[in-house]
Design a protein around this motif. Structure first.
Motif, mmCIF file in Angstrom:
data_model
loop_
_atom_site.group_PDB
_atom_site.id
_atom_site.type_symbol
_atom_site.label_atom_id
_atom_site.label_comp_id
_atom_site.label_asym_id
_atom_site.label_seq_id
_atom_site.Cartn_x
_atom_site.Cartn_y
_atom_site.Cartn_z
ATOM 1 N N GLN A 67 -10.741 9.149 7.505
ATOM 2 C CA GLN A 67 -11.374 8.142 6.717
ATOM 3 C C GLN A 67 -12.638 7.709 7.569
ATOM 4 O OE1 GLN A 67 -9.872 3.771 6.977
ATOM 5 N NE2 GLN A 67 -8.782 4.627 5.074
ATOM 6 N N VAL A 99 0.836 -1.332 0.054
ATOM 7 C CA VAL A 99 0.152 -0.088 0.021
ATOM 8 C C VAL A 99 0.985 1.351 0.007
ATOM 9 C CG1 VAL A 99 -1.742 1.091 1.205
ATOM 10 C CG2 VAL A 99 -1.887 -1.225 1.318
ATOM 11 N N ARG A 149 -10.504 4.736 -0.985
ATOM 12 C CA ARG A 149 -9.385 5.717 -1.506
ATOM 13 C C ARG A 149 -10.028 6.992 -1.704
ATOM 14 N NH1 ARG A 149 -5.927 3.284 -6.099
ATOM 15 N NH2 ARG A 149 -7.793 3.099 -7.075
ATOM 16 N N GLN A 206 -2.338 7.825 3.499
ATOM 17 C CA GLN A 206 -1.678 6.550 3.172
ATOM 18 C C GLN A 206 -1.336 5.604 4.521
ATOM 19 O OE1 GLN A 206 2.552 6.992 1.835
ATOM 20 N NE2 GLN A 206 2.693 4.728 2.076
ATOM 21 N N SER A 219 1.537 7.968 -2.983
ATOM 22 C CA SER A 219 1.008 8.450 -4.321
ATOM 23 C C SER A 219 2.217 8.650 -5.565
ATOM 24 C CB SER A 219 0.198 10.016 -4.136
ATOM 25 O OG SER A 219 0.189 10.233 -5.426
ATOM 26 N N LEU A 255 -10.230 -1.108 -0.219
ATOM 27 C CA LEU A 255 -9.258 0.019 -0.486
ATOM 28 C C LEU A 255 -9.675 0.767 -1.490
ATOM 29 C CD1 LEU A 255 -5.746 -1.477 0.337
ATOM 30 C CD2 LEU A 255 -7.229 -0.590 1.828
ATOM 31 N N GLU A 256 -9.994 0.274 -2.733
ATOM 32 C CA GLU A 256 -10.742 0.959 -3.789
ATOM 33 C C GLU A 256 -11.882 1.892 -3.385
ATOM 34 O OE1 GLU A 256 -10.997 -1.616 -6.763
ATOM 35 O OE2 GLU A 256 -9.044 -1.587 -7.576
ATOM 36 N N ASN A 298 -2.546 9.149 -1.901
ATOM 37 C CA ASN A 298 -2.241 9.709 -0.654
ATOM 38 C C ASN A 298 -0.735 9.759 -0.168
ATOM 39 O OD1 ASN A 298 -3.543 11.196 1.594
ATOM 40 N ND2 ASN A 298 -5.272 10.219 0.946
ATOM 41 N N LEU A 313 -5.131 3.781 5.025
ATOM 42 C CA LEU A 313 -5.340 2.807 3.967
ATOM 43 C C LEU A 313 -4.647 1.554 4.355
ATOM 44 C CD1 LEU A 313 -5.818 5.277 0.880
ATOM 45 C CD2 LEU A 313 -7.572 3.817 1.867
ATOM 46 N N THR A 365 -10.746 9.053 1.656
ATOM 47 C CA THR A 365 -9.686 9.155 2.566
ATOM 48 C C THR A 365 -9.151 10.601 2.078
ATOM 49 O OG1 THR A 365 -9.394 6.947 2.912
ATOM 50 C CG2 THR A 365 -7.558 8.384 3.743
ATOM 51 N N GLY A 396 -3.727 12.751 -6.296
ATOM 52 C CA GLY A 396 -2.524 12.200 -5.464
ATOM 53 C C GLY A 396 -1.650 13.408 -5.248
ATOM 54 N N THR A 416 -2.181 4.537 -3.281
ATOM 55 C CA THR A 416 -3.055 5.264 -2.509
ATOM 56 C C THR A 416 -3.649 6.530 -2.830
ATOM 57 O OG1 THR A 416 -1.440 6.291 -1.022
ATOM 58 C CG2 THR A 416 -2.193 4.068 -0.180
#
Length: 615
Positions: free
Chosen positions: A608, A415, A480, A452, A418, A476-477, A447, A455, A483, A524, A445
């Protein structure tokens, strides 16, 4: 199959060593499983595989007509590519063999025996405190047998002596549990010693031109099983729990390559022992030394080395974390990089592995949050002559993490930071492609910092619950775009100097008294989104700004970060608690990935929404 001829030539030796190296690499998983000494961190197979891969990609990939030339390349590449305790010892053995044989165009039985004896002595001298029942014992037995065969040889043919020495090495391997109680309790032979025998077996397969090595390897496996039966047949004898084997005060397996001239091996060893380093191996010669040790602080080892030369190829592995990985039962391992502002408690709770980015301050490179603590980074940043810089980890750092984890997990999920702001994700992708690509997934991410980390935290949480890879990635998708990460810079001079903010913004902010606020955009990247006119009440104003732009009726996880401004960070988090429904909230010190650009005093907030079933 080709057959080695009398005497041993460079082309024959090269092909034989290729066969041996491939055998070690093929046996990687077995070596990982039986690894209990010096610590049971389950990575001896990976370390030896990496060491030999460096030879296959280097010295053994090029033809040579001269034995000395070939062996010199092998010795140098082994030192540069060595990894781990056993890898460093084996590298020093090869370096010693090369040192003695470098002037020889060919190797007969006598020259081979003398070179191996020199390598064995070098390997033993590389350790501060040699221990019997290890790879050293098996190398020594191999050297003894070659000496005896050379004295008895009538024609100088090295092949009969090698066969006898291989048999002696196998018997020495089987004796390792009798020499070390730890091995006997665990019911295994020494992993490093097994790797050395694997090397010899692969060479034997080439020399004999048939599957002899496969048959001998089966005998070694039987020896391991017999040893295990003996250990468990004692009734109450059990394999020790892995964490019992690690000294928590020396939890970091640390290595570097030291480059200089006339490097003082004895003085360096004394200096490293003075900081409490254990399992010391100094492999190499006067110009290049591979330094390996188990320490409380990796940076302490690197700093000692820096007194004597240039430090390169730093690495530090947390052996306690590795052992927890071995003991934890789950299918998916989660990896992130140190750009994620992940609370240590969460990383430990969920077995999350972190690959450090590189930080450069005043010309010296450090491992983020390992070699250089975040608080120390800001202290040095305040007095640094030049703007500190961060750089992505080399793909090899990711590959090392992936390969270790794939030895104990079905799949690995990285993970990452960006792609839009760093090449770190690409380094992870390159490592995944060179590992087992079908079992490694890379997730962007879009992010950084706390976003990050949120996630990565969620991914690790799901993995610990036994959720499959596809479902983790799908979650996660979904999360994303939900977040968010916000940053408030109190001093934008670093961002201007680093090119993140245009030069005209500096005078404008100073003239108006505006404190700019940035947000990580959907693609990102961090971009200015607004600002507040506040000085003393900046943390509270920042919290109000975020709360107005955050949906109501939702519970949140939050990671608040500060750049060397803990009191302001605490005020910010308290203000957020008054305005938002926070289920879990963490305050962390933001690392150099953003701190180098945001500057001291900056504050960050990542939010998040709490997923159903999240705890």
């Amino acid at each position: 199959m080709p057959t080695a001829r009398l005497p041993l030539t460079a082309p024959a030796l090269r092909r034989a060593l290729i066969a041996g190296a491939r055998r070690v690499i093929a046996d990687r998983d077995v070596l990982n499983r039986i690894n209990v000494f010096p610590v049971a961190d389950g990575d001896t197979g990976n370390n030896l595989a990496h060491t030999f891969a460096s030879l296959l990609n280097g010295a053994l990939s090029r033809r040579s007509r001269h034995i000395g030339e070939l062996l010199k390349r092998i010795g140098d590449d082994a030192i540069d590519g060595a990894r781990g305790n056993s890898g460093a010892i084996l590298a020093q053995f090869l370096y010693g063999v090369a040192e003695h044989a470098r002037a020889q165009p060919e190797l007969d039985a006598t020259t081979l025996a003398a070179s191996v004896r020199h390598g064995a002595a070098n390997a033993r001298a590389a350790l501060a405190h040699p221990v019997e029942g290890t790879i050293l014992s098996v190398i020594n037995a191999f050297a003894d047998a070659l000496d005896e065969a050379a004295r008895a040889s009538a024609d100088g043919d090295p092949r009969p002596g090698f066969a006898a020495a291989l048999s002696r090495a196998r018997h020495a391997l089987a004796r390792t549990p009798q020499q070390m109680a730890l091995l006997q309790r665990a019911g295994v032979v020494d992993a490093g010693a097994q790797g050395f025998v694997d090397l010899l077996e692969g060479i034997a397969e080439f020399v004999d031109g048939g599957p002899r090595a496969l048959r001998v390897h089966g005998a070694d496996a039987a020896a391991n099983e017999a040893c295990a039966d003996h250990a468990h047949g004692a009734g109450d004898a059990q394999i020790p729990m892995l964490h019992d084997a690690v000294d928590p005060h020396r939890r970091w397996c640390s290595e570097c390559l030291l480059i200089g001239s006339d490097l003082p091996r004895d003085a360096l060893r004394d200096a490293l022992e003075a900081i409490g380093a254990d399992s010391l191996v100094l492999a190499g010669g006067g110009a290049r030394l591979r330094v390996h040790g188990h320490v409380a602080s990796p940076q302490a080892l690197f700093d000692v080395c820096a007194r004597y030369g240039a430090v390169d190829a730093m690495k530090a592995d947390d052996m306690l974390a590795q052992q927890r990985t071995v003991e934890r039962v789950q299918r998916v391992a989660v990896v992130t990089d140190s750009a994620a502002d992940l609370p240590d408690e969460l990383a430990e709770r969920y077995g999350l592995h972190v690959v450090p980015v590189r930080v450069s301050v005043d010309g010296r490179d450090y491992l983020d949050k390992i070699g250089l603590a975040t608080a120390e980074f800001y202290r040095r940043m305040a007095v640094a002559a030049d703007l500190p810089r961060t750089s992505q980890p080399p793909p090899g750092d990711f590959r090392r993490a992936f390969e270790f984890l794939l030895g104990h997990r079905s799949q690995v999920l990285y993970v990452g930071l960006s792609r839009a702001v760093s090449g770190t994700l690409q380094a992870g992708e390159q490592a995944a492609a060179r590992s087992d690509a079908a079992r490694v997934r890379v997730f962007d991410t879009f992010n950084a910092a706390g976003g990050q980390a949120l996630l990565a935290w969620r991914a690790a949480e799901l993995a610990s619950d036994g959720i499959e890879m596809a479902a983790i990635v799908a979650e996660l998708e979904r999360l994303r775009p939900l977040t968010t990460t916000w940053a408030m810079a109190r001093d934008i001079s670093h961002a201007v100097r680093g090119g993140r903010i245009p030069p005209w913004a500096g005078p404008l902010v100073k003239f108006t008294g505006l404190t700019p606020i940035a947000k990580v955009k959907p693609e990102g990247r961090l971009g200015v989104s607004g600002g507040v006119f506040a000085k003393a009440g900046a943390p509270e104003a920042f919290a109000r700004y975020i709360a107005k732009r955050t949906p109501r009726g939702q519970r949140w996880r939050v990671i608040a970060g500060h750049c060397d401004a803990r009191v302001d960070g605490e005020r910010l988090l308290e203000a957020l608690r008054r305005r938002l429904d926070l289920e879990q909230a963490w305050l962390v010190e933001t690392g150099p990935a953003l701190g180098a650009h945001a500057g001291r005093g900056a504050l960050l907030v990542s939010l998040q929404p709490v997923a159903d079933g999240a705890a």
